[in-house]
Enzyme design. Structure first.
Site, PDB file in Angstrom:
ATOM      1  N   GLU B  68      -8.865 -10.850 -24.347  1.00 11.33           N
ATOM      2  CA  GLU B  68      -8.477 -11.384 -23.031  1.00 11.33           C
ATOM      3  C   GLU B  68      -7.736 -10.403 -22.136  1.00 11.33           C
ATOM      4  O   GLU B  68      -8.082 -10.271 -20.956  1.00 11.33           O
ATOM      5  CB  GLU B  68      -7.665 -12.665 -23.202  1.00 11.33           C
ATOM      6  CG  GLU B  68      -8.484 -13.885 -23.602  1.00 11.33           C
ATOM      7  CD  GLU B  68      -8.833 -13.918 -25.073  1.00 11.33           C
ATOM      8  OE1 GLU B  68      -8.324 -13.064 -25.830  1.00 11.33           O
ATOM      9  OE2 GLU B  68      -9.596 -14.798 -25.479  1.00 11.33           O
ATOM     10  N   HIS B 137      -4.329 -25.611 -26.616  1.00 12.36           N
ATOM     11  CA  HIS B 137      -5.608 -25.740 -25.895  1.00 12.36           C
ATOM     12  C   HIS B 137      -5.584 -26.865 -24.852  1.00 12.36           C
ATOM     13  O   HIS B 137      -6.633 -27.362 -24.471  1.00 12.36           O
ATOM     14  CB  HIS B 137      -6.755 -26.009 -26.882  1.00 12.36           C
ATOM     15  CG  HIS B 137      -7.401 -24.764 -27.427  1.00 12.36           C
ATOM     16  ND1 HIS B 137      -6.695 -23.795 -28.090  1.00 12.36           N
ATOM     17  CD2 HIS B 137      -8.680 -24.324 -27.408  1.00 12.36           C
ATOM     18  CE1 HIS B 137      -7.520 -22.824 -28.468  1.00 12.36           C
ATOM     19  NE2 HIS B 137      -8.735 -23.125 -28.060  1.00 12.36           N
TER      20      HIS B 137
HETATM   21  C1  LIG Z   1      -7.317 -15.883 -27.755  1.00  7.57           C
HETATM   22  C2  LIG Z   1      -8.466 -16.790 -27.844  1.00  7.57           C
HETATM   23  N1  LIG Z   1      -9.596 -16.473 -27.199  1.00  7.57           N
HETATM   24  C3  LIG Z   1     -10.658 -17.293 -27.239  1.00  7.57           C
HETATM   25  C4  LIG Z   1     -10.604 -18.455 -27.941  1.00  7.57           C
HETATM   26  C5  LIG Z   1     -11.769 -19.402 -27.932  1.00  7.57           C
HETATM   27  N2  LIG Z   1     -12.436 -19.316 -29.213  1.00  7.57           N
HETATM   28  C6  LIG Z   1     -12.104 -20.149 -30.200  1.00  7.57           C
HETATM   29  S1  LIG Z   1     -12.860 -19.764 -31.608  1.00  7.57           S
HETATM   30  C7  LIG Z   1     -13.673 -18.468 -30.894  1.00  7.57           C
HETATM   31  C8  LIG Z   1     -14.571 -17.639 -31.700  1.00  7.57           C
HETATM   32  C9  LIG Z   1     -13.811 -16.933 -32.726  1.00  7.57           C
HETATM   33  O1  LIG Z   1     -14.658 -16.209 -33.516  1.00  7.57           O
HETATM   34  P1  LIG Z   1     -14.155 -15.638 -34.901  1.00  7.57           P
HETATM   35  O2  LIG Z   1     -12.830 -15.029 -34.743  1.00  7.57           O
HETATM   36  O3  LIG Z   1     -15.244 -14.795 -35.430  1.00  7.57           O
HETATM   37  O4  LIG Z   1     -13.959 -16.939 -35.786  1.00  7.57           O
HETATM   38  P2  LIG Z   1     -15.080 -17.976 -36.240  1.00  7.57           P
HETATM   39  O5  LIG Z   1     -15.078 -19.055 -35.223  1.00  7.57           O
HETATM   40  O6  LIG Z   1     -16.377 -17.282 -36.304  1.00  7.57           O
HETATM   41  O7  LIG Z   1     -14.625 -18.468 -37.556  1.00  7.57           O
HETATM   42  C10 LIG Z   1     -13.327 -18.367 -29.566  1.00  7.57           C
HETATM   43  C11 LIG Z   1     -13.860 -17.354 -28.656  1.00  7.57           C
HETATM   44  C12 LIG Z   1      -9.403 -18.764 -28.598  1.00  7.57           C
HETATM   45  N3  LIG Z   1      -9.259 -19.900 -29.270  1.00  7.57           N
HETATM   46  N4  LIG Z   1      -8.368 -17.911 -28.545  1.00  7.57           N
END
Ligand SMILES: Cc1ncc(C[n+]2csc(CCOP(=O)(O)OP(=O)(O)O)c2C)c(N)n1
Ligand SMILES: [Mg+2]
Lengths: 333, 332
Positions: B68, B137
């Site tokens: 971000e 959130h």
């Molecule tokens: C700082 C932040 N950016 C974006 C999000 C939105 N978001 C939630 S889960 C996710 C994907 C995360 O991917 P990963 O770290 O690979 O975990 P996975 O969901 O694959 O287990 C995103 C973009 C968030 N919760 N926090």
């Protein structure tokens, strides 16, 4: 070689069955919202790492952390109740799936901020060093967090100060709809960690025992002050959150990877090596199924919070006054 | 998007109005780009950029890593060098980790450098309760932004304003923080592309009334309108003011309405303390002190983090019923 395979199988199967029941709870309309991230297909990592950890170790998780929590001793009933937003849940229903925690088993908290829980383990490592405690602290996070600067700040501090800390990336190939190839130019994550002075290993296997023996030295070294990084390669079998059907993924890819199932693999190995018969495994599966059915009933029957709960736990020693009360003090009842 | 060419929509969702605004600006200005997490292939976590990748290609609709501060910081740099970036933060809650780039970079660059350069970018994000997203959130962080000189702040409640104000935000030569509410995306209203009523700093009187002024913005406007309809049954005529933008803020219309009605209620989903609602309340006290028959009331979310449990979450924000109750009390 000591075999923990039966144990491992049980842990992985409990995780999967729990996640399937979370899905059921959602369909019944009993979950608090739909921001539920299931770890089906990702059971191997939490299972082998948890086994290598000790009772007094601590950890943080990302938003897809049910499996890790269960492997570390989470009570399915209280977890399910939390996911349902009920009073009897781990966090009185105020944290939910994405912000669940249990200090009694060393769960320093799940996080809805990608990367948010990573520096926590650096601080925990500082405590253990300060108090000369033999504990380590492990941060679990997804591959998405590999692109957060905070991870590298944390790695640097851990290495600089010789902290008993492990960074564990559950690399399920996707951050929401974005494939890892679209998020990084170079996929050498152990190389990143090594360049900061950490021990590092990457695990890409369906064999949980093999994985265990690979990651064990990293965990053991961390205990003596050499921080480590572990990458567990796996695949997110289903959507990002409960509502997501992964339209951005190739169907053949999904099919292929869902076949690469660590639980199926362990089951076959148990039978082939005559550790457990098929009947015995069925019996075990049944017990697990009943355990998780009970978690659903527990969650559904658990009571809702009194609305006064909103104001508790903001501070240690005072509760904020409700807005309605403040207004009534101005204009009367 | 099948209706791309149309100028008038009897009914369009808030989400589609946003998409259309970005589409139309991108059509008119080749330098407008979109960047953010899952904005391209996925179409945005709340679907606001769906379809734009197919139309404008991956040079202009860019999926980013989950980074971000750099999404925003890179937008700042791109904006200083000729592009017009629309950056999307999936949740307003990620202001937390991004605040340096928003507050110390985007907001201050024009001033610090003596007006030599501009940062013409839009930062879109969504906030608010309604989905049991919990403490990280579901926040309403507009007061953080409103506090910082140098940032425009826009929070429309209706699809037509979302369309026109997003277009104007993209055209502006300053950084604009454009905040949506997660429960508004499916809400519907009409849109006339040719009839532009929305302007920065111009509130909209949603309902006229001579008894009490209810001032709000974003999703709470819709709740305030419901309350006003309910109040009619008790012969109370509430005037509902939709601020639409918080910086600039339409003080003039706030003051005019409150001087007329002599009673005011400010409704917001942000916290009570040190908030947008407290800012508006103090403006009213400053300018309408002698006219007021009752103290101005700010009715806001609780001064607590947002709980996940649906019953607690709902109870922690303003309700239609209480807007009605407090209004009646102010009319006594
Ligand atoms: C700082 C932040 N950016 C974006 C999000 C939105 N978001 C939630 S889960 C996710 C994907 C995360 O991917 P990963 O770290 O690979 O975990 P996975 O969901 O694959 O287990 C995103 C973009 C968030 N919760 N926090
Ligand atoms: Mg991932």
């Amino acid at each position: 070689m000591n075999t923990f395979l039966e144990d491992f199988y049980k842990t992985m199967k409990r995780i999967r069955t729990f996640e399937e029941r979370v899905s059921e709870l959602f369909i019944k309309g009993e979950t608090a919202g739909s921001m539920l991230h299931l770890s089906i297909g990702e059971e191997l990592g939490p299972t082998c790492i948890s086994k290598a950890m000790n009772d007094n170790d601590t950890f943080t998780t990302h938003h897809r952390g049910h499996g890790i929590f269960l492997a570390r001793g989470g009570d399915p009933n209280k977890m399910m109740a939390e996911i349902a937003g009920k009073k009897d849940g781990y966090c009185k229903g105020k944290g939910g799936s994405m912000h669940i925690a249990d200090m009694s088993v060393g769960h320093l908290g799940a996080n809805a901020i990608v990367g948010g829980g990573i520096p926590t383990v650096v601080g925990a490592g500082m405590s253990y060093k300060y108090f000369s405690k033999p504990s380590i602290s492990v941060a679990f996070f997804g591959d998405g967090a590999l692109q957060q600067g905070i991870l590298y700040e944390s790695m640097n501090m851990a290495a600089l100060w010789d902290l008993p800390v492990v960074f564990c990336c559950i690399n399920n190939q996707y951050g929401m709809g974005t494939k890892i190839d679209k998020a990084v130019a170079v996929k050498d994550f152990t190389g990143r960690a090594k360049s900061f002075g950490l021990n590092a290993c990457s695990v890409n296997t369906l064999d949980v025992e093999e994985a265990y023996y690979k990651i064990k030295p990293i965990i053991d070294d961390a205990r003596s002050g050499k921080p480590g990084f572990i990458e567990i390669e796996c695949y997110r079998f289903y959507g990002h959150a409960r509502m997501d059907k992964s339209p951005y993924r190739d169907i053949d890819e999904e099919k292929l990877y869902r076949e690469r199932d660590p639980i199926k693999f362990a089951k076959k190995k148990l039978i082939d090596k005559n550790i457990l018969s098929k009947d015995n495994i069925d019996k075990l599966d049944n017990e697990i199924s009943n355990e998780m059915d009970e978690a659903i009933s527990f969650a559904i029957n658990a009571s809702l919070n009194d609305t006064n709960e909103i104001f508790k736990d903001v501070y240690s020693n005072k509760n904020p006054e409700s807005i309605k009360t403040r207004i009534k003090k101005i204009i009367g009842n | 998007m099948s209706d791309i060419e149309k100028d008038y929509f009897e009914e369009i969702t808030y989400r589609d109005a946003l998409r259309l605004a970005m589409h139309d600006e991108m059509n008119e200005n080749k330098n407008v780009i979109i960047m953010g997490e899952d904005v391209a292939k996925y179409g945005g976590a709340y679907g606001a950029t769906k379809g734009l990748l197919d139309i404008f290609g991956e040079n202009r609709v860019i999926d980013t890593p989950i980074s971000e501060p750099s999404i925003i910081g890179a937008s700042v740099g791109a904006a200083m060098t000729g592009l017009k970036p629309i950056a999307e933060l999936m949740y307003v809650d990620f202001f937390g980790m991004s605040l340096d780039q928003i507050a110390n970079q985007a907001a201050k660059i024009r001033y610090m450098f003596g007006g030599q350069t501009s940062v013409p970018m839009v930062l879109r994000a969504q906030g608010g309760t309604g989905r049991s997203g919990g403490a990280q959130h579901s926040q309403s962080l507009e007061s953080w932004i409103m506090h910082i000189p140098g940032l425009y702040l826009v929070m429309p409640s209706k699809p037509c304003d979302a369309y026109h104000l997003l277009r104007k935000s993209i055209q502006l030569d300053d950084p604009v923080v454009f905040l949506e509410h997660k429960m508004l995306y499916n809400s519907k209203g009409s849109l006339d592309k040719k009839n532009i009523d929305a302007e920065f700093g111009k509130a909209s009187i949603r309902l006229e009334g001579n008894d009490i002024t209810i001032i709000s913005y974003s999703r709470m406007v819709n709740i305030a309108e419901e309350a006003a309809i309910e109040l009619k049954k008790s012969n109370i005529n509430a005037e509902v003011i939709d601020l639409r933008s918080l910086n600039p803020l339409d003080k003039e219309n706030i003051i005019k309405s409150v001087k007329k009605n002599k009673r005011a209620l400010v409704v917001s989903e942000g916290h009570y303390t040190s908030s947008v609602a407290s800012e508006i309340t103090s403006i009213i006290f400053e300018h309408c002190f002698g006219d007021l028959l009752k103290p101005v009331i700010r009715y806001t979310a609780e001064d607590t983090p947002v709980p996940v449990a649906p019953n607690l979450e709902k109870e922690s924000i303003p309700s239609m019923e209480n807007i009605v109750n407090f209004s009646k009390k102010l009319m006594e």
